[in-house]
Design an enzyme around this catalytic site. Structure first.
Site, PDB file in Angstrom:
ATOM      1  N   LEU A 176       0.823  -1.209   0.000  1.00  0.00           N
ATOM      2  CA  LEU A 176       0.000   0.000   0.000  1.00  0.00           C
ATOM      3  C   LEU A 176       0.853   1.253   0.000  1.00  0.00           C
ATOM      4  CD1 LEU A 176      -2.904   1.053   0.018  1.00  0.00           C
ATOM      5  CD2 LEU A 176      -2.765   1.168   2.509  1.00  0.00           C
ATOM      6  N   TRP A 177       0.617   2.105  -1.002  1.00  0.00           N
ATOM      7  CA  TRP A 177       1.183   3.445  -1.052  1.00  0.00           C
ATOM      8  C   TRP A 177       0.320   4.312  -0.125  1.00  0.00           C
ATOM      9  CZ3 TRP A 177       2.479  -0.051  -4.454  1.00  0.00           C
ATOM     10  CH2 TRP A 177       3.480   0.120  -5.397  1.00  0.00           C
ATOM     11  N   ILE A 225       4.210  -1.481   3.554  1.00  0.00           N
ATOM     12  CA  ILE A 225       3.768  -0.091   3.469  1.00  0.00           C
ATOM     13  C   ILE A 225       4.820   0.731   2.741  1.00  0.00           C
ATOM     14  CG2 ILE A 225       3.277   2.021   4.784  1.00  0.00           C
ATOM     15  CD1 ILE A 225       1.042  -0.026   4.988  1.00  0.00           C
ATOM     16  N   LYS A 226       4.387   1.466   1.725  1.00  0.00           N
ATOM     17  CA  LYS A 226       5.256   2.436   1.058  1.00  0.00           C
ATOM     18  C   LYS A 226       4.877   3.828   1.544  1.00  0.00           C
ATOM     19  CE  LYS A 226       6.477   4.664  -3.266  1.00  0.00           C
ATOM     20  NZ  LYS A 226       6.091   4.974  -4.663  1.00  0.00           N
ATOM     21  N   GLN A 227       5.887   4.585   1.961  1.00  0.00           N
ATOM     22  CA  GLN A 227       5.631   5.919   2.500  1.00  0.00           C
ATOM     23  C   GLN A 227       6.771   6.863   2.121  1.00  0.00           C
ATOM     24  OE1 GLN A 227       3.908   8.606   3.253  1.00  0.00           O
ATOM     25  NE2 GLN A 227       2.714   7.362   4.707  1.00  0.00           N
TER      26      GLN A 227
END
Length: 350
Positions: A198-199, A236-238
């Site tokens: 998830l972006w 998680i992409k952050q």
């Protein structure tokens, strides 16, 4: 280590010698060769999902380390193809995107239905596919903060996907629909045995003031991460945090003084550690984005971001424009430079 420290100049000591006194490293579920056994095998993920996660964590130069290097190329939709591939037109041909990820030793390549649809049979057995299933198509005028599905989870599975990825614009007018939509998509992906990424991006004009952009505040991005792991994203992409105090400055949301006084500091490693904490203390891996290409400083900036992510307890970088907006060989070299940070045992958890 010498080549890495040479890239950091004045920040070298601050980043490499920093000791995190906010959230103790003893509380973090550290990346490592046994990460899947420790953090995913006890979870509700099925054997098929565990296998897919194993494919992601055990491919490329970082295989078996618990760290990841992913090449993401969805900017042709998100930023327009001309803006994205103008600096290096060879990438208008999507096969070159896959070639760069393979030659660059990446764990996976993250790109669009269109790209995978043209070359899936040739490369599905050579590198894990991460299919990005939604996008902001950018041709709507005026622009709006929305992500719409470009295909189905089933189609990603048919293309040979190991994982699906999606973006939620937390804080946008459309975020409630996006949360429900992506949660259903991730549930279906898990049913089919695929991993989910998830972006977790914040998007709201009110998050940006005259002097500071709180879209990259640790408190706001940390909460976006917490929402992302709640809908069972596996990774998680952050964006790397650049400041803090978004909630308190904009005057919304719920806060506690500890968020700003004891759980974080101005040090970028501490800011990122707060993001990791919101990923269930690292049970769900945090990968930070590499950001836009600025030319000559790209390698130094990528190494800096990788050091911050690794020392904070993150699991890697997902870097695209810095790699594909330059000659092919230089792109491979940049990806390898990022990976070298995670392969260097001297760079430890802060």
């Amino acid at each position: 280590m010498a080549s890495i420290t040479a890239s950091l100049s004045a920040e070298t000591e601050a980043l490499l010698q920093h000791e995190c006194k906010t959230i103790s490293k003893d509380l973090i579920h550290r990346p490592g060769p046994d990460f899947l056994d420790r953090c995913f095998v006890p979870s509700s993920r099925t054997p098929q999902v565990i296998r897919s996660l194993g494919q992601l964590y055990n491919h490329g130069r970082l295989a078996g380390t618990g760290y990841m290097s992913i090449l993401p190329v969805d900017q042709g939709i998100e930023h327009t193809a001309g803006a994205s591939f103008g600096p290096n037109p060879m990438y208008f041909d999507p096969e070159n995107i896959i070639k760069l990820a393979v030659e660059g030793g990446c764990n996976a390549v993250a790109t669009t239905f269109g790209t995978f649809g043209t070359v899936a049979r040739k490369y599905a057995h050579k590198i894990p596919f991460l299919v990005k299933i939604n996008h902001n198509e950018l041709l709507t005028y005026p622009n709006k903060f929305d992500q719409i599905l470009f295909g189905s989870v089933e189609e990603a599975w048919n293309l040979g996907a190991t994982a699906v990825g999606a973006t939620i614009y937390f804080g946008s007018e459309e975020s409630n629909r996006q949360i429900v939509e992506v949660a259903h998509a991730f549930e279906r992906a898990h049913e089919l045995g695929m991993a989910t990424v998830l972006w977790c991006y914040a998007r709201n004009n009110a998050f940006k003031t005259a002097d500071k952009d709180y879209h990259v505040a640790a408190d706001i991005t940390g909460q976006a991460n917490h929402l992302g792991v709640t809908i069972q994203a596996d990774i998680i992409k952050q964006k790397l945090p650049e400041n803090n105090g978004g909630f308190s400055t904009i005057n919304f949301g719920k806060t506690h003084k500890a968020m700003y006084e004891t759980l974080s500091s101005d040090n970028p490693i501490d800011l990122t550690r707060y993001q990791v904490a919101n990923c269930y203390m690292g049970r769900i891996g945090l990968i930070n984005s590499g950001g836009e290409s600025k030319g000559a400083t790209d390698r130094d900036e990528a190494i800096r971001t990788a050091i911050i992510n690794k020392r904070a307890g993150g699991q890697g970088l997902i870097s695209g424009r810095k790699a594909f907006q330059r000659p092919f060989a230089e792109g491979v070299e940049l990806l390898n430079a990022i990976q070298d940070v995670y392969l260097d045992d001297a760079i430890t958890l802060a």
